[in-house]
Design a protein around this motif. Sequence first.
Motif, PDB file in Angstrom:
ATOM      1  N   ALA A 259       0.829  -1.211   0.000  1.00 29.54           N
ATOM      2  CA  ALA A 259       0.000   0.000   0.000  1.00 29.54           C
ATOM      3  C   ALA A 259       0.858   1.254   0.000  1.00 29.54           C
ATOM      4  O   ALA A 259       0.583   2.213  -0.742  1.00 29.54           O
ATOM      5  CB  ALA A 259      -0.930  -0.015   1.206  1.00 29.54           C
ATOM      6  N   TRP A 260       1.888   1.283   0.819  1.00 27.25           N
ATOM      7  CA  TRP A 260       2.753   2.466   0.866  1.00 27.25           C
ATOM      8  C   TRP A 260       3.549   2.618  -0.422  1.00 27.25           C
ATOM      9  O   TRP A 260       3.774   3.741  -0.898  1.00 27.25           O
ATOM     10  CB  TRP A 260       3.693   2.384   2.076  1.00 27.25           C
ATOM     11  N   ARG A 261       3.970   1.522  -0.994  1.00 30.40           N
ATOM     12  CA  ARG A 261       4.687   1.614  -2.276  1.00 30.40           C
ATOM     13  C   ARG A 261       3.766   2.190  -3.346  1.00 30.40           C
ATOM     14  O   ARG A 261       4.174   3.052  -4.132  1.00 30.40           O
ATOM     15  CB  ARG A 261       5.198   0.237  -2.696  1.00 30.40           C
ATOM     16  N   PHE A 262       2.541   1.714  -3.378  1.00 27.62           N
ATOM     17  CA  PHE A 262       1.569   2.258  -4.341  1.00 27.62           C
ATOM     18  C   PHE A 262       1.395   3.761  -4.151  1.00 27.62           C
ATOM     19  O   PHE A 262       1.441   4.539  -5.105  1.00 27.62           O
ATOM     20  CB  PHE A 262       0.225   1.545  -4.165  1.00 27.62           C
ATOM     21  N   LEU A 263       1.219   4.171  -2.897  1.00 25.06           N
ATOM     22  CA  LEU A 263       0.955   5.581  -2.622  1.00 25.06           C
ATOM     23  C   LEU A 263       2.168   6.447  -2.960  1.00 25.06           C
ATOM     24  O   LEU A 263       2.024   7.520  -3.571  1.00 25.06           O
ATOM     25  CB  LEU A 263       0.577   5.754  -1.150  1.00 25.06           C
TER      26      LEU A 263
ATOM     27  N   PRO B 165       3.774  -5.198  -9.768  1.00 22.21           N
ATOM     28  CA  PRO B 165       3.604  -6.615  -9.419  1.00 22.21           C
ATOM     29  C   PRO B 165       3.307  -6.836  -7.938  1.00 22.21           C
ATOM     30  O   PRO B 165       2.446  -7.665  -7.598  1.00 22.21           O
ATOM     31  CB  PRO B 165       4.954  -7.229  -9.827  1.00 22.21           C
ATOM     32  N   TRP B 166       4.003  -6.120  -7.053  1.00 22.42           N
ATOM     33  CA  TRP B 166       3.760  -6.288  -5.621  1.00 22.42           C
ATOM     34  C   TRP B 166       2.350  -5.845  -5.259  1.00 22.42           C
ATOM     35  O   TRP B 166       1.640  -6.530  -4.505  1.00 22.42           O
ATOM     36  CB  TRP B 166       4.802  -5.491  -4.834  1.00 22.42           C
ATOM     37  N   VAL B 167       1.924  -4.716  -5.788  1.00 19.45           N
ATOM     38  CA  VAL B 167       0.593  -4.203  -5.462  1.00 19.45           C
ATOM     39  C   VAL B 167      -0.486  -5.154  -5.966  1.00 19.45           C
ATOM     40  O   VAL B 167      -1.441  -5.465  -5.251  1.00 19.45           O
ATOM     41  CB  VAL B 167       0.408  -2.793  -6.047  1.00 19.45           C
ATOM     42  N   HIS B 168      -0.364  -5.629  -7.193  1.00 19.99           N
ATOM     43  CA  HIS B 168      -1.359  -6.551  -7.731  1.00 19.99           C
ATOM     44  C   HIS B 168      -1.412  -7.849  -6.936  1.00 19.99           C
ATOM     45  O   HIS B 168      -2.493  -8.402  -6.705  1.00 19.99           O
ATOM     46  CB  HIS B 168      -1.041  -6.865  -9.194  1.00 19.99           C
TER      47      HIS B 168
END
Length: 527
Positions: free
Chosen positions: A192-196, A263-266
């Motif tokens: 989540a933090w990487r996405f944001l 890839p991590w978020v998905h």
Amino acid sequence: MSALDGLAIPVLVLAPLLGAGWLLVADRVGTPPSPRVSRGLAVTAAVLAALAAGWTVWRRPELDLAWIESLGVRLDLAVDGISAPFVLLTGLMAVVATLVPYHSPLSDARLGEPGRRQPTEPLPVGTVVPGPRSLATYYACLLVVVGGSLLTFLTRDALIFFVAFELVLIPMWVLIARHGDATTRADRDGAAWRFLLFTATGSMLMLIGILALWSATGTTNLVRWAELAGSSMGHGTQVIVAVILLIGLGIKVPVWPLHTWLPWVHATAPTAGSVLLAAVLLKMGAYGMIRLVAAPLPDGLTTVAPALAGFAVTGILWAGLACLVEQDLKRLIAWASIGHLGFVVLGIAAGTETGLQAAIFGNMAHGLIAGLLFVLVGSLKHQWGGADLATSRAALREITPRLGFALILGMAAAMGLPGLAGFWGEWGALFAAWDPGPGRTVGWFRVFALAGALGAVLAAAYAVRVLREVWAGDRRSPAIRDARGVELGILTVLGVGIVALGVYPVALLDLTAPAVEGVIATLGAGR
């Protein structure tokens, strides 16, 4: 204009947003609604938005209201041939995302409890994992993502575009952090933090580019920007602004090497979140490249097109190679998305009518294909208790023929077989790269076309790998249930869409052709 015409756009935008607002308040005031009530309201709002989307694309009503008069910013909403397919796709995926069954995420505490089932241990047939007391916030986040996405595709004002673009970030972060299907809370929080952080960085760059265009033109109207076609900016300024915007939007597509968050978020997002992320949110980045770069900055795009095409093709090859060794099935589908969107960006970089048509078509095709595959893989991951391809599973063709057929259809479309939706976007992008628009080095683009064709071969290789590991074989245990009810209906609708676009692409091409011709004429790149 009929009464329905006047209501279409307000219903299209407000149905999901008002539904989300009610769910958020109800979840915090008094007794929270039951999951059944929350889901019912969300599905109703999504169906209203989908119906309004169809009506809006058919009748083409417009809504133009003053918002910030001192800045000349207006709530100017309408559809044209470029935005219409995105609006229709978002309406469809809104219904899909709200209908997809919810699976409760595992937590560190639950994993550590004695006797608790391990994450990779298959669930017995018929096992139902209980959900939380209320899912109101979960469905509210889905609806906000839908509403923000629709507003992004409808607006003809750059500032509203940016606001709507940003509206989807926080609800998607909540979906990943609180409802993701990772096995530990730490994994969900990290994704989540990487996405944001990635998307916020892209947003900052996009805002800088919008402000530069606003300063040069004195307006935030996207139609006026396209008409001016960069005439109010020098060539060097166009190139700088185009680079800033392409980096910002490239993070959101994503384009290699800005792709590492996806890839991590998905792999972590809940099934409905992955559906919206792949089928809708990633499309906003490609749509932004057309609206904010291709039309208003033609010289800037022409100058940086070889680099943009090179990054796109590198992403196609990189993703294909990653899919050959990736062990997590859901992460593999995410890598495949990067490759598919590489063809979209290649089509935009080519700068021809064929290229833009292919980019829009590729977006629609990928939305349907990724939506089907993520619904399918989400169901398998829940029943398997994990998505590790190294773990022996029962062959889908032996125990779940309906899920098996859906997997074959999805992977066949992903590899770009003729007669399915994925073929036309990839073929069009390669054709456009072979014969690019004016100002582009033909030799380099033909190298890119050949490299993209190699990427299509890699797609066939990893599709065969997935089918061999998941569909083929004679293993019959542990048994899982086949698709049925709502899940079967979702897979059927998406599968029919994939076949329909593949067999009759003219319907979408005719819808987008007039608007694409206008963009190419403005660019001065018509053939």
